[in-house]
Design a protein around this motif. Structure first.
Motif, PDB file in Angstrom:
ATOM      1  N   ALA A  21     -59.753   5.338 -20.288  1.00 22.90           N
ATOM      2  CA  ALA A  21     -59.222   4.537 -19.178  1.00 22.90           C
ATOM      3  C   ALA A  21     -58.163   3.551 -19.660  1.00 22.90           C
ATOM      4  N   GLY A  22     -58.448   2.870 -20.759  1.00 24.80           N
ATOM      5  CA  GLY A  22     -57.477   1.922 -21.305  1.00 24.80           C
ATOM      6  C   GLY A  22     -56.201   2.606 -21.739  1.00 24.80           C
ATOM      7  N   GLY A  23     -56.327   3.804 -22.325  1.00 21.73           N
ATOM      8  CA  GLY A  23     -55.152   4.570 -22.751  1.00 21.73           C
ATOM      9  C   GLY A  23     -54.298   5.019 -21.581  1.00 21.73           C
ATOM     10  N   ILE A  24     -54.930   5.427 -20.483  1.00 30.13           N
ATOM     11  CA  ILE A  24     -54.183   5.815 -19.280  1.00 30.13           C
ATOM     12  C   ILE A  24     -53.384   4.621 -18.778  1.00 30.13           C
ATOM     13  N   TYR A  25     -54.036   3.484 -18.696  1.00 30.26           N
ATOM     14  CA  TYR A  25     -53.393   2.263 -18.201  1.00 30.26           C
ATOM     15  C   TYR A  25     -52.254   1.835 -19.126  1.00 30.26           C
ATOM     16  N   ALA A  26     -52.520   1.791 -20.438  1.00 34.77           N
ATOM     17  CA  ALA A  26     -51.504   1.365 -21.406  1.00 34.77           C
ATOM     18  C   ALA A  26     -50.308   2.318 -21.411  1.00 34.77           C
ATOM     19  N   ALA A  51     -46.565   1.083 -20.981  1.00 31.12           N
ATOM     20  CA  ALA A  51     -45.620   1.300 -22.079  1.00 31.12           C
ATOM     21  C   ALA A  51     -44.544   2.323 -21.729  1.00 31.12           C
ATOM     22  N   GLY A  52     -44.840   3.187 -20.785  1.00 31.09           N
ATOM     23  CA  GLY A  52     -43.878   4.224 -20.417  1.00 31.09           C
ATOM     24  C   GLY A  52     -43.858   5.380 -21.402  1.00 31.09           C
ATOM     25  N   GLY A  53     -44.943   5.590 -22.100  1.00 32.86           N
ATOM     26  CA  GLY A  53     -45.004   6.687 -23.065  1.00 32.86           C
ATOM     27  C   GLY A  53     -46.294   6.651 -23.859  1.00 32.86           C
ATOM     28  N   ARG A  54     -46.317   7.431 -24.912  1.00 34.30           N
ATOM     29  CA  ARG A  54     -47.510   7.631 -25.729  1.00 34.30           C
ATOM     30  C   ARG A  54     -47.992   6.324 -26.362  1.00 34.30           C
ATOM     31  N   VAL A  55     -49.308   6.157 -26.357  1.00 35.37           N
ATOM     32  CA  VAL A  55     -49.929   4.995 -27.002  1.00 35.37           C
ATOM     33  C   VAL A  55     -51.082   5.471 -27.880  1.00 35.37           C
ATOM     34  N   VAL A  56     -51.418   4.659 -28.868  1.00 37.14           N
ATOM     35  CA  VAL A  56     -52.581   4.917 -29.712  1.00 37.14           C
ATOM     36  C   VAL A  56     -53.442   3.662 -29.741  1.00 37.14           C
ATOM     37  N   ASP A 116     -62.217  -5.418 -24.792  1.00 34.17           N
ATOM     38  CA  ASP A 116     -60.816  -5.768 -25.020  1.00 34.17           C
ATOM     39  C   ASP A 116     -60.290  -4.779 -26.045  1.00 34.17           C
ATOM     40  N   ILE A 117     -59.283  -4.007 -25.661  1.00 32.85           N
ATOM     41  CA  ILE A 117     -58.752  -2.963 -26.543  1.00 32.85           C
ATOM     42  C   ILE A 117     -57.237  -3.127 -26.671  1.00 32.85           C
ATOM     43  N   VAL A 118     -56.732  -2.895 -27.882  1.00 35.98           N
ATOM     44  CA  VAL A 118     -55.296  -2.990 -28.162  1.00 35.98           C
ATOM     45  C   VAL A 118     -54.729  -1.596 -28.401  1.00 35.98           C
ATOM     46  N   TYR A 119     -53.621  -1.309 -27.731  1.00 35.32           N
ATOM     47  CA  TYR A 119     -52.899  -0.044 -27.888  1.00 35.32           C
ATOM     48  C   TYR A 119     -51.490  -0.356 -28.367  1.00 35.32           C
ATOM     49  N   VAL A 120     -50.921   0.572 -29.150  1.00 33.04           N
ATOM     50  CA  VAL A 120     -49.527   0.452 -29.591  1.00 33.04           C
ATOM     51  C   VAL A 120     -48.752   1.643 -29.056  1.00 33.04           C
ATOM     52  N   HIS A 164     -58.174  -0.841  -8.006  1.00 25.96           N
ATOM     53  CA  HIS A 164     -58.380   0.605  -8.087  1.00 25.96           C
ATOM     54  C   HIS A 164     -58.921   0.920  -9.481  1.00 25.96           C
ATOM     55  N   ALA A 165     -60.040   1.628  -9.534  1.00 32.58           N
ATOM     56  CA  ALA A 165     -60.599   2.021 -10.830  1.00 32.58           C
ATOM     57  C   ALA A 165     -59.658   3.008 -11.510  1.00 32.58           C
ATOM     58  N   VAL A 166     -59.376   2.788 -12.778  1.00 33.75           N
ATOM     59  CA  VAL A 166     -58.538   3.708 -13.538  1.00 33.75           C
ATOM     60  C   VAL A 166     -59.295   5.006 -13.786  1.00 33.75           C
TER      61      VAL A 166
END
Length: 128
Positions: free
Chosen positions: A38-43, A47-52, A110-114, A8-10
């Motif tokens: 899209a990556g932020g929605i997925y992350a 993560a179950g919460g806010r990401v940057v 490839d993107i990294v979120y915290v 499914h496309a994010v």
């Protein structure tokens, strides 16, 4: 190439004339922005919460995106750390030329979120 039937496309969005660069192709920064969304929605879901966003380790433009293309962004988990998640994004574009429709890969990233808490400090990712 066809759209994956098992995924499914994010995010799916149509490229508009307002998104073009001086050469008439879709501006690379617009595509990067859509990937980050899209990556932020997925992350966020993982993560179950806010990401940057903390790093874009790779962003490869494979083919141009044109006005009226339908861009579909697929996201997969590469790695989950204590507070970070690294994702792989695959960007496909559907293009209609008369009655003929083609789908092609136009980018990968490839993107990294915290994951962060209410004080904007790194927070542990707890998976259930």
């Amino acid at each position: 190439m066809e759209l994956p039937q098992d995924k499914h496309a994010v995010l799916r969005i149509m490229a508009k004339p307002s998104d073009v660069n001086i050469a008439g192709d879709i501006f690379g920064g617009w595509l990067m922005s859509q990937c980050d969304i899209a990556g932020g929605i997925y992350a966020h879901r993982i993560a179950g919460g806010r990401v940057v966003t903390v790093a874009v380790n790779n962003f490869q433009f494979i083919a141009p995106v044109l006005v009226a293309d339908i861009v579909s962004i697929y996201v997969d988990t590469m790695r989950i750390g204590t507070s970070s998640i690294t994702v792989k994004l695959t960007v496909l574009s559907e293009r209609r030329d008369g009655k003929k429709e083609t789908t092609m890969k136009v980018a990968e990233a490839d993107i990294v979120y915290v994951h962060i808490d209410e004080n904007r400090q790194p927070a542990a990712i707890t998976q259930e």
